[in-house]
Write an enzyme that holds these catalytic residues in place. Structure first.
Site, PDB file in Angstrom:
ATOM      1  N   GLY A 190      -9.667   2.075  12.621  1.00  0.00           N
ATOM      2  CA  GLY A 190      -9.068   0.821  12.161  1.00  0.00           C
ATOM      3  C   GLY A 190      -7.880   1.169  11.290  1.00  0.00           C
ATOM      4  N   LEU A 215       5.882   7.918  14.451  1.00  0.00           N
ATOM      5  CA  LEU A 215       5.064   7.298  15.505  1.00  0.00           C
ATOM      6  C   LEU A 215       4.253   8.371  16.220  1.00  0.00           C
ATOM      7  CD1 LEU A 215       7.575   4.745  17.125  1.00  0.00           C
ATOM      8  CD2 LEU A 215       5.877   4.330  15.345  1.00  0.00           C
ATOM      9  N   GLN A 246      -3.204   1.487  15.457  1.00  0.00           N
ATOM     10  CA  GLN A 246      -3.030   0.611  16.616  1.00  0.00           C
ATOM     11  C   GLN A 246      -1.584   0.097  16.692  1.00  0.00           C
ATOM     12  OE1 GLN A 246      -6.092  -2.268  17.716  1.00  0.00           O
ATOM     13  NE2 GLN A 246      -4.493  -3.818  17.697  1.00  0.00           N
ATOM     14  N   CYS A 285      -2.251   0.997  10.571  1.00  0.00           N
ATOM     15  CA  CYS A 285      -1.211   1.814  11.200  1.00  0.00           C
ATOM     16  C   CYS A 285      -1.463   2.239  12.640  1.00  0.00           C
ATOM     17  CB  CYS A 285      -0.975   3.056  10.356  1.00  0.00           C
ATOM     18  SG  CYS A 285      -0.266   2.649   8.761  1.00  0.00           S
ATOM     19  N   TYR A 335       0.827  -1.215   0.000  1.00  0.00           N
ATOM     20  CA  TYR A 335       0.000   0.000   0.000  1.00  0.00           C
ATOM     21  C   TYR A 335       0.856   1.257   0.000  1.00  0.00           C
ATOM     22  CZ  TYR A 335      -4.220  -2.688   0.796  1.00  0.00           C
ATOM     23  OH  TYR A 335      -5.274  -3.550   0.639  1.00  0.00           O
TER      24      TYR A 335
HETATM   25  P1  NAD Z   1       2.087  -4.214   2.819  1.00  0.00           P
HETATM   26  O1  NAD Z   1       1.980  -5.438   3.643  1.00  0.00           O
HETATM   27  O2  NAD Z   1       0.936  -3.791   1.975  1.00  0.00           O
HETATM   28  O3  NAD Z   1       3.355  -4.342   1.840  1.00  0.00           O
HETATM   29  C1  NAD Z   1       4.609  -4.783   2.227  1.00  0.00           C
HETATM   30  C2  NAD Z   1       5.193  -5.634   1.100  1.00  0.00           C
HETATM   31  O4  NAD Z   1       6.549  -5.929   1.402  1.00  0.00           O
HETATM   32  C3  NAD Z   1       4.504  -6.982   0.907  1.00  0.00           C
HETATM   33  O5  NAD Z   1       3.997  -7.066  -0.412  1.00  0.00           O
HETATM   34  C4  NAD Z   1       5.612  -8.014   1.170  1.00  0.00           C
HETATM   35  O6  NAD Z   1       5.522  -9.155   0.335  1.00  0.00           O
HETATM   36  C5  NAD Z   1       6.854  -7.209   0.856  1.00  0.00           C
HETATM   37  N1  NAD Z   1       8.076  -7.732   1.476  1.00  0.00           N
HETATM   38  C6  NAD Z   1       8.293  -8.082   2.773  1.00  0.00           C
HETATM   39  N2  NAD Z   1       9.570  -8.463   2.937  1.00  0.00           N
HETATM   40  C7  NAD Z   1      10.180  -8.366   1.728  1.00  0.00           C
HETATM   41  C8  NAD Z   1      11.501  -8.601   1.257  1.00  0.00           C
HETATM   42  N3  NAD Z   1      12.470  -9.004   2.087  1.00  0.00           N
HETATM   43  N4  NAD Z   1      11.766  -8.398  -0.048  1.00  0.00           N
HETATM   44  C9  NAD Z   1      10.805  -7.976  -0.890  1.00  0.00           C
HETATM   45  N5  NAD Z   1       9.540  -7.720  -0.510  1.00  0.00           N
HETATM   46  C10 NAD Z   1       9.236  -7.907   0.787  1.00  0.00           C
HETATM   47  O7  NAD Z   1       2.503  -3.051   3.825  1.00  0.00           O
HETATM   48  P2  NAD Z   1       2.197  -1.478   3.660  1.00  0.00           P
HETATM   49  O8  NAD Z   1       0.819  -1.167   4.110  1.00  0.00           O
HETATM   50  O9  NAD Z   1       2.654  -1.037   2.309  1.00  0.00           O
HETATM   51  O10 NAD Z   1       3.177  -0.887   4.774  1.00  0.00           O
HETATM   52  C11 NAD Z   1       4.572  -0.864   4.580  1.00  0.00           C
HETATM   53  C12 NAD Z   1       5.193  -0.010   5.675  1.00  0.00           C
HETATM   54  O11 NAD Z   1       4.727   1.346   5.565  1.00  0.00           O
HETATM   55  C13 NAD Z   1       4.830  -0.437   7.084  1.00  0.00           C
HETATM   56  O12 NAD Z   1       5.943  -0.225   7.924  1.00  0.00           O
HETATM   57  C14 NAD Z   1       3.707   0.500   7.472  1.00  0.00           C
HETATM   58  O13 NAD Z   1       3.630   0.711   8.862  1.00  0.00           O
HETATM   59  C15 NAD Z   1       4.116   1.778   6.777  1.00  0.00           C
HETATM   60  N6  NAD Z   1       3.005   2.686   6.434  1.00  0.00           N
HETATM   61  C16 NAD Z   1       1.831   2.197   5.953  1.00  0.00           C
HETATM   62  C17 NAD Z   1       0.813   3.079   5.589  1.00  0.00           C
HETATM   63  C18 NAD Z   1      -0.502   2.571   5.046  1.00  0.00           C
HETATM   64  O14 NAD Z   1      -1.424   3.362   4.917  1.00  0.00           O
HETATM   65  N7  NAD Z   1      -0.651   1.308   4.708  1.00  0.00           N
HETATM   66  C19 NAD Z   1       1.011   4.447   5.704  1.00  0.00           C
HETATM   67  C20 NAD Z   1       2.226   4.917   6.192  1.00  0.00           C
HETATM   68  C21 NAD Z   1       3.226   4.023   6.544  1.00  0.00           C
HETATM   69  C1  UDX Z   2      -3.268   6.904   8.925  1.00  0.00           C
HETATM   70  C2  UDX Z   2      -2.714   8.327   8.942  1.00  0.00           C
HETATM   71  O1  UDX Z   2      -3.777   9.257   8.698  1.00  0.00           O
HETATM   72  C3  UDX Z   2      -1.624   8.495   7.873  1.00  0.00           C
HETATM   73  O2  UDX Z   2      -1.056   9.786   7.973  1.00  0.00           O
HETATM   74  C4  UDX Z   2      -0.556   7.434   8.104  1.00  0.00           C
HETATM   75  O3  UDX Z   2       0.442   7.531   7.122  1.00  0.00           O
HETATM   76  C5  UDX Z   2      -1.160   6.048   8.091  1.00  0.00           C
HETATM   77  O4  UDX Z   2      -2.205   5.967   9.084  1.00  0.00           O
HETATM   78  P1  UDX Z   2      -5.010   5.578   7.402  1.00  0.00           P
HETATM   79  O5  UDX Z   2      -5.007   4.608   8.517  1.00  0.00           O
HETATM   80  O6  UDX Z   2      -4.806   5.089   6.024  1.00  0.00           O
HETATM   81  O7  UDX Z   2      -3.899   6.706   7.660  1.00  0.00           O
HETATM   82  O8  UDX Z   2      -6.414   6.378   7.401  1.00  0.00           O
HETATM   83  P2  UDX Z   2      -7.023   7.530   8.325  1.00  0.00           P
HETATM   84  O9  UDX Z   2      -7.762   8.456   7.452  1.00  0.00           O
HETATM   85  O10 UDX Z   2      -6.039   8.117   9.232  1.00  0.00           O
HETATM   86  O11 UDX Z   2      -8.115   6.736   9.175  1.00  0.00           O
HETATM   87  C6  UDX Z   2      -7.768   5.786  10.162  1.00  0.00           C
HETATM   88  C7  UDX Z   2      -9.003   5.328  10.897  1.00  0.00           C
HETATM   89  O12 UDX Z   2      -9.532   6.377  11.698  1.00  0.00           O
HETATM   90  C8  UDX Z   2     -10.141   4.899   9.974  1.00  0.00           C
HETATM   91  O13 UDX Z   2     -10.770   3.762  10.495  1.00  0.00           O
HETATM   92  C9  UDX Z   2     -11.072   6.102   9.985  1.00  0.00           C
HETATM   93  O14 UDX Z   2     -12.386   5.766   9.691  1.00  0.00           O
HETATM   94  C10 UDX Z   2     -10.913   6.565  11.423  1.00  0.00           C
HETATM   95  N1  UDX Z   2     -11.244   7.989  11.618  1.00  0.00           N
HETATM   96  C11 UDX Z   2     -10.526   8.949  10.973  1.00  0.00           C
HETATM   97  C12 UDX Z   2     -12.262   8.340  12.505  1.00  0.00           C
HETATM   98  O15 UDX Z   2     -12.909   7.476  13.098  1.00  0.00           O
HETATM   99  N2  UDX Z   2     -12.536   9.662  12.693  1.00  0.00           N
HETATM  100  C13 UDX Z   2     -11.831  10.654  12.069  1.00  0.00           C
HETATM  101  O16 UDX Z   2     -12.135  11.831  12.310  1.00  0.00           O
HETATM  102  C14 UDX Z   2     -10.799  10.281  11.179  1.00  0.00           C
END
Ligand code: NAD
Ligand code: UDX
EC number: 1.1.1.22
Length: 457
Positions: free
Chosen positions: A273, A221, A278, A276, A14
């Site tokens: 939910g 964080l 939690q 991230c 993602y």
């Molecule tokens: P994700 O699970 O969607 O993607 C991670 C990918 O990494 C997976 O496809 C997995 O197969 C791959 N992977 C793991 N180990 C590997 C390796 N050794 N070599 C190659 N590929 C490998 O995770 P995500 O949601 O993209 O999150 C990634 C990071 O970014 C996390 O640390 C998360 O906390 C952070 N983050 C996520 C979001 C979000 O909204 N999802 C936002 C900000 C930060």
């Molecule tokens: C969050 C942070 O916003 C983003 O900056 C970080 O990089 C990743 O974590 P995300 O979890 O994708 O992003 O969505 P976000 O819009 O923050 O919503 C998180 C949860 O909080 C959702 O379940 C949403 O419905 C809920 N939420 C959000 C509320 O219940 N009330 C609000 O006012 C805002």
């Protein structure tokens, strides 16, 4: 100054997918290769049906794929060619062992780092994109320096990602800020500048913040903790509203008009939910405990505890209202994703709700416009769920409707038609405060909204 011409991103999830697709979209002079171990995921990135749903993502990927944007499982080649490597792998909460239930599992970060060390034939800038505990960059540097061959240099940067799902492309194209942390040495600053130049192709320089490594790691964080804390604060107040007759939307509006508080992120809900909030708060709690700061740990832990309380409270309200039993009753659950405009269900409040309903031996009829059926079956292995194709099908003959995700389409449904096809009294529980309670009440519904007394607006 180092000029970045070739980027590799490890992790096509993602974050890695959208982030690096946008870099390719904005920097035609940079070759961007996104790699992953998961062959199905890479195949999907190379197909017409991308592995994640995100508004605007298709356009960005289809525009640059095959030109300067590539998806592959050939990790070794991509790492070797790159001068800058993003590590964007998952960092889930540990399930067992030391720190289980709190600490971030760094096994994927470590294996990606070791992978870089074992194949690199030239110096690299290695960028932590994953969300990690403070000082992870130090471990990465040690692993790289002690495991690589030859006289190679590795500069480690922290560049946490702040995108939110559902608005990822907008967030990436127009970020509030880009944060880049580096060791404050001449080489560290040079690497920091090289990455800043990449972003400067579309982000104004006053939005590019440079700090030391540890500030950058901790800021990620901290930012998520602040955001989640606002939601837990408004949700705690929603319980007070239900008990007093105050209306949580009115309270949020009145408070949010204070410029010091601000209006955003004050929407009460059935609970936050997503992958991230939690995870990152628990990570912060663990970090605080490890640093012998139990009061700090307890302070942040309460944000997660309140979120659990909110979900439980909503379930209890539903059961009490449905005459103290939902056994053998049917409930339509509208929305399964953790928020609108995404198909992601990680830590979705809907999962917790369903599990409670099933435990009470109710049947849950689920509808979500974007979540795949297979995903729902992965999240809920219990019997007692029916996946439906429309909100009308979901609500046919049910005792109650529960709104779990704030999808826009739920505001516009033909509720008169839905009412006719439900058991009576027909209950509707709005866990997202998106429905017009007065209008629904006129149709005949008994409306319960988070943060309001029954049918009171
Ligand atoms: P994700 O699970 O969607 O993607 C991670 C990918 O990494 C997976 O496809 C997995 O197969 C791959 N992977 C793991 N180990 C590997 C390796 N050794 N070599 C190659 N590929 C490998 O995770 P995500 O949601 O993209 O999150 C990634 C990071 O970014 C996390 O640390 C998360 O906390 C952070 N983050 C996520 C979001 C979000 O909204 N999802 C936002 C900000 C930060
Ligand atoms: C969050 C942070 O916003 C983003 O900056 C970080 O990089 C990743 O974590 P995300 O979890 O994708 O992003 O969505 P976000 O819009 O923050 O919503 C998180 C949860 O909080 C959702 O379940 C949403 O419905 C809920 N939420 C959000 C509320 O219940 N009330 C609000 O006012 C805002």
């Amino acid at each position: 100054m180092v000029q970045v011409k070739n980027i590799c991103c490890i992790g096509a999830g993602y974050v890695g997918g959208p982030t690096c697709a946008v870099i390719a979209y904005k920097c035609h002079h940079i070759k961007v290769t996104i790699v992953d171990l998961n062959t199905d995921r890479i195949a999907a990135w190379n197909s017409h049906q991308l592995p994640i749903y995100e508004p605007g993502l298709d356009e960005v990927v289809f525009e640059r794929r095959g030109k300067n944007l590539f998806f592959t499982t050939e990790i070794e080649d991509a790492v070797n060619e790159a001068d800058l490597i993003f590590v964007s792998v998952n960092t889930p909460t540990k399930k067992s062992g030391m720190g289980a239930g709190f600490a971030a599992d760094l096994v994927y970060v470590e294996s990606a780092t070791r992978g870089i060390a074992s194949v690199a034939k030239s110096s690299k800038i290695v960028v932590e994109k994953s969300t990690v505990p403070c000082r992870t960059a130090e471990s990465m540097r040690t692993i790289l320096e002690t495991n690589s061959t030859g006289n190679l240099r590795f500069d480690i940067l922290s560049n946490p990602e702040f995108l939110a799902e559902g608005t990822a492309i907008k967030d990436l194209l127009y970020p509030d800020r880009v944060l880049i942390g580096a060791l404050q040495t001449p080489e560290g600053r040079k690497a920091q500048q090289a990455l800043a130049e990449v972003y400067a192709n579309w982000v104004s320089t006053d939005r590019i913040i440079t700090t030391n490594l540890w500030s950058s790691e901790l800021s990620k964080l901290a930012a998520n903790a602040f955001l989640a804390q606002r939601i837990s604060s408004i949700n705690a107040l929603s319980a007070l509203c239900e008990a007093t007759g105050a209306d949580i939307d009115e309270v949020a509006y009145a408070c949010g008009r204070d410029a010091r508080i601000g209006p955003k992120f004050l929407k009460a809900s059935v609970g936050f939910g997503g992958s991230c909030f939690q995870k990152d708060i628990l990570n912060l709690v663990y970090l605080s405990e490890q640093l012998n700061l139990p009061e700090v740990a307890a302070y942040w832990k309460q944000v997660v505890d309140l979120n659990e309380y909110q979900k439980k409270r909503f379930v209890e309200r539903i059961i009490k209202t449905l005459f103290h039993t939902i056994t053998n009753k049917e409930i339509a659950l509208l929305g399964f994703a953790f928020k609108k405009d995404t198909g992601d269900t990680r830590e979705s409040a809907a999962i917790t709700l369903c599990k409670h309903f099933i435990q009470e031996r109710a049947t849950v009829r689920i509808y979500d416009p974007k979540v795949a059926d297979e995903q729902i079956f992965l999240d809920l292995t219990e019997p007692g769920i029916v996946i439906t194709r429309s909100p009308y099908d979901a609500s046919r003959n049910v005792d109650a409707i529960v709104i779990a995700t704030e999808w826009d389409e739920f505001k516009e449904l033909d509720y008169t038609r839905i009412y006719k096809n439900m058991k009576k009294p027909a209950f509707i529980f709005d866990g997202r405060l998106i429905l017009d309670a007065d209008k629904l009440q006129k149709i005949g519904f008994r409306v319960h909204t988070i943060g309001r007394k029954e049918n009171e607006k």
